[in-house]
Motif scaffolding. Sequence first.
Motif, short mmCIF file in Angstrom:
data_model
loop_
_atom_site.label_atom_id
_atom_site.label_comp_id
_atom_site.label_asym_id
_atom_site.label_seq_id
_atom_site.Cartn_x
_atom_site.Cartn_y
_atom_site.Cartn_z
N VAL A 208 5.79 -22.28 -2.55
CA VAL A 208 4.46 -22.13 -1.95
C VAL A 208 3.98 -23.47 -1.40
N VAL A 209 4.12 -24.52 -2.20
CA VAL A 209 3.67 -25.84 -1.77
C VAL A 209 4.49 -26.33 -0.58
N TRP A 210 5.80 -26.13 -0.63
CA TRP A 210 6.66 -26.57 0.48
C TRP A 210 6.26 -25.89 1.79
N GLU B 252 9.37 -20.37 12.00
CA GLU B 252 8.44 -19.37 12.50
C GLU B 252 7.35 -19.12 11.46
N LEU B 253 6.20 -18.67 11.93
CA LEU B 253 5.07 -18.43 11.04
C LEU B 253 5.42 -17.36 10.01
N TRP B 254 6.13 -16.32 10.41
CA TRP B 254 6.46 -15.26 9.47
C TRP B 254 7.36 -15.76 8.35
N LEU C 230 3.43 -25.99 6.98
CA LEU C 230 2.46 -25.42 7.93
C LEU C 230 1.42 -26.45 8.34
N ILE C 231 0.96 -27.26 7.39
CA ILE C 231 -0.06 -28.26 7.68
C ILE C 231 0.50 -29.36 8.57
N ARG C 232 1.71 -29.82 8.29
CA ARG C 232 2.32 -30.89 9.09
C ARG C 232 2.76 -30.45 10.47
N GLY C 233 2.87 -29.18 10.66
CA GLY C 233 3.39 -28.66 11.92
C GLY C 233 4.65 -27.89 11.60
#
Length: 120
Positions: A18-20, A32-34, A25-28
């Motif tokens: 989850v953290v990874w 893919e988003l999914w 997501l935060i860093r870019g």
Amino acid sequence: MLLTIAALGMFSYGLYEVVWAAVDLIRGARLELWAELGLIVFGLLLGLAAAFVRVRLPGGLAFAIGAMLGLQALAVHDAAHLDAGLTPQIGRAVLAVVLVSLAYVGKATAEHAETADRRT
């Protein structure tokens, strides 16, 4: 004791995923988003399954195995995109087998002890 170790290992593995994914997501996002959201969902499911394994809920171990298989499938997808190779996949598989084995043996040991206590 084995159930506690297995549950903590499963919870830690789920939390790591989850953290990874959240940090990625935060860093870019590099994926893919999914795929990132899938890692978060399966990581949260594994954290919940860890609690079910610890209290020996029927089906809890199967639930944990399903969540770890989902994480493994997404890890294979991620490795293809990130050129990570086969070694991390083997490490994840070994970790999953060890955690499931600990949980299984811990559950069997606890049930055997309860049966022996009832007889005395």
